[in-house]
Design a protein around this motif. Structure first.
Motif, PDB file in Angstrom:
ATOM      1  N   GLN A  72       0.800  -1.220   0.000  1.00  0.00           N
ATOM      2  CA  GLN A  72       0.000   0.000   0.000  1.00  0.00           C
ATOM      3  C   GLN A  72       0.835   1.274   0.000  1.00  0.00           C
ATOM      4  O   GLN A  72       0.614   2.172  -0.821  1.00  0.00           O
ATOM      5  CB  GLN A  72      -0.951  -0.010   1.206  1.00  0.00           C
ATOM      6  CG  GLN A  72      -2.062   1.015   1.106  1.00  0.00           C
ATOM      7  CD  GLN A  72      -3.039   0.868   2.235  1.00  0.00           C
ATOM      8  OE1 GLN A  72      -2.664   0.601   3.369  1.00  0.00           O
ATOM      9  NE2 GLN A  72      -4.318   1.061   1.935  1.00  0.00           N
ATOM     10  N   SER A  73       1.807   1.374   0.901  1.00  0.00           N
ATOM     11  CA  SER A  73       2.612   2.602   0.990  1.00  0.00           C
ATOM     12  C   SER A  73       3.450   2.813  -0.268  1.00  0.00           C
ATOM     13  O   SER A  73       3.730   3.958  -0.653  1.00  0.00           O
ATOM     14  CB  SER A  73       3.510   2.565   2.222  1.00  0.00           C
ATOM     15  OG  SER A  73       2.743   2.530   3.404  1.00  0.00           O
ATOM     16  N   ASP A  74       3.875   1.712  -0.901  1.00  0.00           N
ATOM     17  CA  ASP A  74       4.703   1.808  -2.107  1.00  0.00           C
ATOM     18  C   ASP A  74       3.867   1.911  -3.376  1.00  0.00           C
ATOM     19  O   ASP A  74       4.413   2.084  -4.471  1.00  0.00           O
ATOM     20  CB  ASP A  74       5.620   0.581  -2.211  1.00  0.00           C
ATOM     21  CG  ASP A  74       6.508   0.420  -0.985  1.00  0.00           C
ATOM     22  OD1 ASP A  74       7.194   1.383  -0.641  1.00  0.00           O
ATOM     23  OD2 ASP A  74       6.496  -0.672  -0.380  1.00  0.00           O
TER      24      ASP A  74
ATOM     25  N   ALA B 160       4.577  -4.239 -12.244  1.00  0.00           N
ATOM     26  CA  ALA B 160       4.837  -4.384 -10.809  1.00  0.00           C
ATOM     27  C   ALA B 160       6.221  -4.968 -10.515  1.00  0.00           C
ATOM     28  O   ALA B 160       6.895  -4.540  -9.582  1.00  0.00           O
ATOM     29  CB  ALA B 160       3.762  -5.261 -10.170  1.00  0.00           C
ATOM     30  N   GLU B 161       6.675  -5.959 -11.321  1.00  0.00           N
ATOM     31  CA  GLU B 161       7.934  -6.623 -10.999  1.00  0.00           C
ATOM     32  C   GLU B 161       9.115  -5.670 -11.095  1.00  0.00           C
ATOM     33  O   GLU B 161      10.014  -5.689 -10.239  1.00  0.00           O
ATOM     34  CB  GLU B 161       8.163  -7.828 -11.913  1.00  0.00           C
ATOM     35  CG  GLU B 161       9.399  -8.630 -11.511  1.00  0.00           C
ATOM     36  CD  GLU B 161       9.486  -9.974 -12.204  1.00  0.00           C
ATOM     37  OE1 GLU B 161      10.601 -10.315 -12.644  1.00  0.00           O
ATOM     38  OE2 GLU B 161       8.454 -10.659 -12.322  1.00  0.00           O
ATOM     39  N   LEU B 162       9.125  -4.798 -12.118  1.00  0.00           N
ATOM     40  CA  LEU B 162      10.209  -3.829 -12.248  1.00  0.00           C
ATOM     41  C   LEU B 162      10.210  -2.882 -11.052  1.00  0.00           C
ATOM     42  O   LEU B 162      11.260  -2.640 -10.436  1.00  0.00           O
ATOM     43  CB  LEU B 162      10.062  -3.033 -13.548  1.00  0.00           C
ATOM     44  CG  LEU B 162      11.047  -1.864 -13.731  1.00  0.00           C
ATOM     45  CD1 LEU B 162      12.478  -2.370 -13.741  1.00  0.00           C
ATOM     46  CD2 LEU B 162      10.724  -1.103 -15.019  1.00  0.00           C
ATOM     47  N   ARG B 163       9.032  -2.350 -10.710  1.00  0.00           N
ATOM     48  CA  ARG B 163       8.944  -1.421  -9.586  1.00  0.00           C
ATOM     49  C   ARG B 163       9.282  -2.116  -8.274  1.00  0.00           C
ATOM     50  O   ARG B 163       9.937  -1.553  -7.403  1.00  0.00           O
ATOM     51  CB  ARG B 163       7.544  -0.819  -9.523  1.00  0.00           C
ATOM     52  CG  ARG B 163       7.197   0.017 -10.748  1.00  0.00           C
ATOM     53  CD  ARG B 163       5.793   0.545 -10.670  1.00  0.00           C
ATOM     54  NE  ARG B 163       5.648   1.427  -9.518  1.00  0.00           N
ATOM     55  CZ  ARG B 163       4.492   1.669  -8.899  1.00  0.00           C
ATOM     56  NH1 ARG B 163       3.390   1.068  -9.313  1.00  0.00           N
ATOM     57  NH2 ARG B 163       4.440   2.484  -7.882  1.00  0.00           N
ATOM     58  N   LEU B 164       8.859  -3.372  -8.151  1.00  0.00           N
ATOM     59  CA  LEU B 164       9.154  -4.144  -6.950  1.00  0.00           C
ATOM     60  C   LEU B 164      10.648  -4.368  -6.800  1.00  0.00           C
ATOM     61  O   LEU B 164      11.202  -4.272  -5.697  1.00  0.00           O
ATOM     62  CB  LEU B 164       8.426  -5.493  -7.015  1.00  0.00           C
ATOM     63  CG  LEU B 164       8.565  -6.421  -5.809  1.00  0.00           C
ATOM     64  CD1 LEU B 164       7.940  -5.792  -4.577  1.00  0.00           C
ATOM     65  CD2 LEU B 164       7.899  -7.765  -6.113  1.00  0.00           C
ATOM     66  N   THR B 165      11.329  -4.676  -7.901  1.00  0.00           N
ATOM     67  CA  THR B 165      12.783  -4.878  -7.865  1.00  0.00           C
ATOM     68  C   THR B 165      13.493  -3.627  -7.392  1.00  0.00           C
ATOM     69  O   THR B 165      14.394  -3.675  -6.540  1.00  0.00           O
ATOM     70  CB  THR B 165      13.298  -5.269  -9.264  1.00  0.00           C
ATOM     71  OG1 THR B 165      12.664  -6.470  -9.683  1.00  0.00           O
ATOM     72  CG2 THR B 165      14.808  -5.484  -9.241  1.00  0.00           C
TER      73      THR B 165
END
Length: 312
Positions: A126-128, A137-142
């Motif tokens: 949520q905060s991210d 999502a995977e790129l941003r998560l990395t």
């Protein structure tokens, strides 16, 4: 949940809140302090209400871990149970506060979100503002996981720096639960009721040539117990005999954690220890002479045992 269909709906402009989902949450705090426990309660209350008030969502009880490191998922029982329950199709979606609650290890973050997606379960950090149902999502998560992981590295470096400063300033490090002493303001203070037992141990070992197991039996027979009410063990007695603090010496830098991501702590060679006489911070319980004599005996007996094992 069919992830393909869910993504199609989101790509058409629908919100995640429009989808009929069974939703749970994951909450974690990394220490057992009152402040952190209060934070955990707030997380639980917030996410329970948040999920329940969303009309198209069905609430599933959350998963909670307390007082554990975020660097690795090892020993995070609720987290691992959540992964298993996801594979058993018990829910469709997980909400958690931020990536650092989920895992500060980049590989773990990617691995577990991929496992969850394969099981048809998405995650909202949520905060991210990262929803793993979205293609980017995977790129941003990395990227975000790498930042969180680097913060752990920085904390580890700050802790190491603090330890070095403490050693330089003579602050006694390590556990406060050292037999014969209490710790006050970074200094050791002799506890005479326990110090008497320490002196008995050194006297029996040096003057009466008792072995460590015989000393354990001697203490047990006279009703001496450790802080937990148990008999003194072989390792405890050996540790007392080998600890330079009992002769009034500061002793630090005995162990080293090589990598902040690993739990592996290595015992350093005695040549690398920081050790010097410091009776102001570490008052002696036995004389230097009796301590040195005890450790000479300890070394000889250890060498003899190694030779015997080698020849057998």
């Amino acid at each position: 949940m069919d992830v393909y269909k869910a993504r199609n709906e989101l790509n058409k402009g629908r919100s995640i809140y429009d989808l009929p989902l069974r939703v749970t949450f994951y909450a974690r705090v990394s220490t057992g302090s009152d402040e952190q426990n209060h934070s955990l309660k707030n997380q639980i209350d917030y996410y329970s209400e948040y999920i329940k008030k969303t009309p198209r969502w069905a609430y599933i009880d959350g998963y909670i871990d307390e007082a554990l490191s975020g660097t690795s998922v090892i020993k995070r029982e609720s987290f691992l149970q959540m992964i298993e329950d996801a594979k058993d199709e018990k829910f469709d979606f997980i909400i958690t506060k931020e990536i650092s609650r989920f895992s500060r290890n980049t590989l773990d973050s990617i691995r577990y979100t991929q496992e969850l997606l394969a099981a048809g379960v998405g995650v909202l950090f949520q905060s991210d503002n990262i929803n793993t149902l979205m293609p980017d999502a995977e790129l941003r998560l990395t990227i975000m996981s790498s930042i969180a992981q680097d913060e752990v590295r920085k904390i580890s470096e700050r802790v190491k720096f603090g330890l070095k400063r403490a050693i330089k300033n003579g602050v006694v490090l390590g556990s406060s639960n050292i037999w014969g002493y209490s710790k006050q303001d970074g200094k050791l203070v002799v506890d005479e009721s326990e110090a008497e037992i320490v002196r008995h141990i050194f006297s029996l070992y040096t003057d009466q040539s008792m072995g460590i197991r015989a000393i354990c039996a001697w203490l047990q027979k006279r009703g001496y117990r450790n802080n937990k009410g148990n008999d003194f063990s072989f390792s405890t007695i050996r540790g007392i005999l080998a600890n330079p603090k009992y002769k009034g010496f500061y002793c630090g830098n005995k162990t080293h954690k090589y990598d902040y991501k690993l739990n592996d702590v290595r015992q350093l060679d005695e040549s690398e220890w920081v050790m010097y006489r410091d009776e102001d911070n570490v008052p002696p319980i036995v004389s230097e002479e009796i301590w040195d004599r005890a450790n000479m005996i300890l070394r000889k007996r250890s060498e003899k045992q190694r030779r015997q094992r080698g020849s057998s």
